[in-house]
Motif scaffolding. Structure first.
Motif, PDB file in Angstrom:
ATOM      1  N   ILE A 196      -5.873  10.321  -0.316  1.00  0.00           N
ATOM      2  CA  ILE A 196      -5.722  10.143   1.123  1.00  0.00           C
ATOM      3  C   ILE A 196      -4.849   8.922   1.396  1.00  0.00           C
ATOM      4  CG2 ILE A 196      -6.948   9.858   3.310  1.00  0.00           C
ATOM      5  CD1 ILE A 196      -7.469  12.509   1.816  1.00  0.00           C
ATOM      6  N   GLY A 197      -3.955   9.052   2.378  1.00  0.00           N
ATOM      7  CA  GLY A 197      -3.054   7.949   2.714  1.00  0.00           C
ATOM      8  C   GLY A 197      -3.808   6.687   3.104  1.00  0.00           C
ATOM      9  N   PHE A 198      -3.195   5.535   2.850  1.00  0.00           N
ATOM     10  CA  PHE A 198      -3.868   4.271   3.147  1.00  0.00           C
ATOM     11  C   PHE A 198      -2.846   3.170   3.405  1.00  0.00           C
ATOM     12  CE2 PHE A 198      -3.187   4.678  -1.370  1.00  0.00           C
ATOM     13  CZ  PHE A 198      -2.783   3.428  -1.794  1.00  0.00           C
ATOM     14  N   THR A 199      -3.294   2.136   4.078  1.00  0.00           N
ATOM     15  CA  THR A 199      -2.472   0.948   4.325  1.00  0.00           C
ATOM     16  C   THR A 199      -2.570   0.031   3.115  1.00  0.00           C
ATOM     17  OG1 THR A 199      -2.911   1.095   6.701  1.00  0.00           O
ATOM     18  CG2 THR A 199      -2.082  -1.013   5.866  1.00  0.00           C
ATOM     19  N   CYS A 200      -1.452  -0.533   2.698  1.00  0.00           N
ATOM     20  CA  CYS A 200      -1.484  -1.349   1.486  1.00  0.00           C
ATOM     21  C   CYS A 200      -0.353  -2.381   1.473  1.00  0.00           C
ATOM     22  CB  CYS A 200      -1.355  -0.457   0.253  1.00  0.00           C
ATOM     23  SG  CYS A 200       0.105   0.605   0.299  1.00  0.00           S
ATOM     24  N   LEU A 201      -0.501  -3.327   0.564  1.00  0.00           N
ATOM     25  CA  LEU A 201       0.559  -4.306   0.325  1.00  0.00           C
ATOM     26  C   LEU A 201       1.378  -3.817  -0.863  1.00  0.00           C
ATOM     27  CD1 LEU A 201       1.852  -7.135   0.845  1.00  0.00           C
ATOM     28  CD2 LEU A 201       0.362  -7.970  -0.986  1.00  0.00           C
ATOM     29  N   LYS A 202       2.681  -3.735  -0.679  1.00  0.00           N
ATOM     30  CA  LYS A 202       3.578  -3.288  -1.740  1.00  0.00           C
ATOM     31  C   LYS A 202       4.257  -4.490  -2.399  1.00  0.00           C
ATOM     32  CE  LYS A 202       7.904  -0.727  -2.479  1.00  0.00           C
ATOM     33  NZ  LYS A 202       8.966   0.085  -1.843  1.00  0.00           N
ATOM     34  N   THR A 203       4.250  -4.505  -3.726  1.00  0.00           N
ATOM     35  CA  THR A 203       4.915  -5.549  -4.500  1.00  0.00           C
ATOM     36  C   THR A 203       5.736  -4.879  -5.603  1.00  0.00           C
ATOM     37  OG1 THR A 203       3.093  -7.084  -4.093  1.00  0.00           O
ATOM     38  CG2 THR A 203       4.589  -7.610  -5.915  1.00  0.00           C
ATOM     39  N   THR A 204       6.957  -5.346  -5.816  1.00  0.00           N
ATOM     40  CA  THR A 204       7.844  -4.729  -6.805  1.00  0.00           C
ATOM     41  C   THR A 204       8.102  -5.677  -7.968  1.00  0.00           C
ATOM     42  OG1 THR A 204       8.940  -3.406  -5.097  1.00  0.00           O
ATOM     43  CG2 THR A 204      10.090  -3.659  -7.196  1.00  0.00           C
ATOM     44  N   LEU A 205       7.806  -5.192  -9.178  1.00  0.00           N
ATOM     45  CA  LEU A 205       8.123  -5.917 -10.408  1.00  0.00           C
ATOM     46  C   LEU A 205       9.335  -5.267 -11.054  1.00  0.00           C
ATOM     47  CD1 LEU A 205       7.648  -7.748 -12.919  1.00  0.00           C
ATOM     48  CD2 LEU A 205       6.028  -6.000 -13.733  1.00  0.00           C
ATOM     49  N   THR A 206      10.385  -6.035 -11.274  1.00  0.00           N
ATOM     50  CA  THR A 206      11.556  -5.557 -12.011  1.00  0.00           C
ATOM     51  C   THR A 206      11.554  -6.274 -13.356  1.00  0.00           C
ATOM     52  OG1 THR A 206      12.806  -5.236  -9.963  1.00  0.00           O
ATOM     53  CG2 THR A 206      14.061  -5.330 -12.002  1.00  0.00           C
ATOM     54  N   GLY A 207      11.266  -5.526 -14.407  1.00  0.00           N
ATOM     55  CA  GLY A 207      11.179  -6.141 -15.726  1.00  0.00           C
ATOM     56  C   GLY A 207      10.080  -5.522 -16.560  1.00  0.00           C
TER      57      GLY A 207
END
Length: 370
Positions: A271-282
């Protein structure tokens, strides 16, 4: 003319003589080379243990652009395998024994020649001492061709030395170069997926992801199921106090699919949800730092984690897309409660001035009378 015939005859006799000489020599060989890799033993071991990484440091793989590699569903650990073709020649290598962070034993066959290869990993000053030992037997053609190239010891030894230098260079750059970006609050949509779930010690999470992910991809390919998104991992449980985690390795599908009873793979709807997105490159070794930065952002900005939501990592770009770890992309999603926006208080209703004044009839006018 007669002199030319004699010269040609002598050359033929010389070639035959050399061939006979080489053919009668022993075809057995033993070669050992060592190198210092400037990083931790566990990092080096995990990198060498996965055949998918070999293209980044194997000197013979990099030298010949005509080589085509075939990676099965299992490329790391005991039972892993890698095969390749190069024009009319073919070869294969498989892992027969693994002792974690210590040693690896392999068997290789290439165009009639066979050998065993063993790797050992030892802590040393400045990093990890990696030793490669190879023992094998050459067929006739290999003995002849290697003779004219300086001998099998020189050829294979040179390959090992260059590969160890490449391994050090690769890990020194690829593992240490990374970036972490906190993207902000986003909405993850609802979706269907197929997944495989496992419960394990927290330290084994990364290892299990690397094992299960190729199996899931193989399951999709075997059953001709179209992927509707990149593979991802859901953290169903992460109990630090008891050192146990339950994870689900998932791949999105366009619609719900029924899976037969007894299969390791199951169907689910997220089910869809609100969240904090963080991107790791590496490289994935920096995941812990990425999660820590994301959690700090949540606290610093007054959000609260929604522990009933789906904590997940989406593997946007992996080793299957690009061999260099510094270019891998992983998106981390931490479920949070949306902030409640406080509405401004309404202004008080305006009251008529006349209504607030005392009526004249009610005012007592002072008089001079007693």
């Amino acid at each position: 003319m007669r002199i030319l015939k004699y010269i040609i005859l002598l050359l033929i006799l010389a070639f035959v003589g050399i061939t006979v000489y080489v053919a009668t020599q022993r075809g057995d060989f033993e070669i050992q080379k060592s190198g210092i890799i400037n990083t931790t033993r566990s990092t080096v071991f995990e990198y060498v243990n996965d055949y998918k990484n070999w293209e980044t440091f194997g000197s013979w793989m990099q030298k010949d652009s005509g080589v085509k590699f075939n990676y099965p569903s299992k490329t790391m650990g005991a039972g892993a395998r890698l095969s390749w073709t190069n024009n009319s020649e073919a070869g294969a290598i498989n892992t027969v024994f693994v002792k974690e962070n210590d040693s690896i034993a392999q068997r290789v066959n290439y165009s009639g020649s066979s050998a065993t290869i063993s790797w050992s990993f030892k802590d040393t000053v400045g990093g990890t001492k990696v030793t490669v030992f190879s023992k094998g037997k050459m067929d006739l053609m290999t003995k002849i061709t290697s003779f004219f190239k300086g001998g099998i010891t020189s050829i294979v030894g040179d390959v090992y030395e260059k590969s160890l230098r490449n391994l050090n260079k690769t890990l020194k750059y690829e593992i240490t170069n990374y970036s972490i970006k906190v993207n902000g609050i986003v909405q993850r949509p609802s979706e269907f997926c197929l997944k495989q779930t496992v419960t394990c010690p927290i330290k084994s999470v990364s290892k299990n992801v690397k094992i299960i992910m190729p199996r899931m991809v193989h399951f999709f390919n075997k059953n001709k199921i179209a992927m509707a998104g990149k593979p991802f991992v859901m953290y169903d449980r992460y109990d630090v106090a008891n050192d146990i985690a339950t994870i689900s390795v998932c791949i999105s599908v366009a619609q719900q699919i029924n899976i037969s009873v007894g299969s390791d793979v199951s169907s689910d709807e997220i089910i869809g949800f609100t969240c904090l997105k963080t991107t790791l490159t590496g490289d994935y070794s920096h995941s812990k730092e990425a999660w820590a930065k994301a959690e700090k952002y949540i606290v610093d900005n007054g959000f609260k984690q929604n522990f009933a939501g789906s904590y997940s990592e989406v593997y946007v770009k992996t080793i299957d897309d690009v061999k260099q770890p510094s270019q891998w992309i992983t998106e981390i999603y931490i479920p949070v409660f949306p902030k409640v926006i406080a509405l401004p208080k309404p202004f008080p209703t305006a009251v008529s001035t006349a209504a607030t004044q005392t009526p004249k009839s009610a005012v007592t006018t002072p008089t001079d009378e007693p």
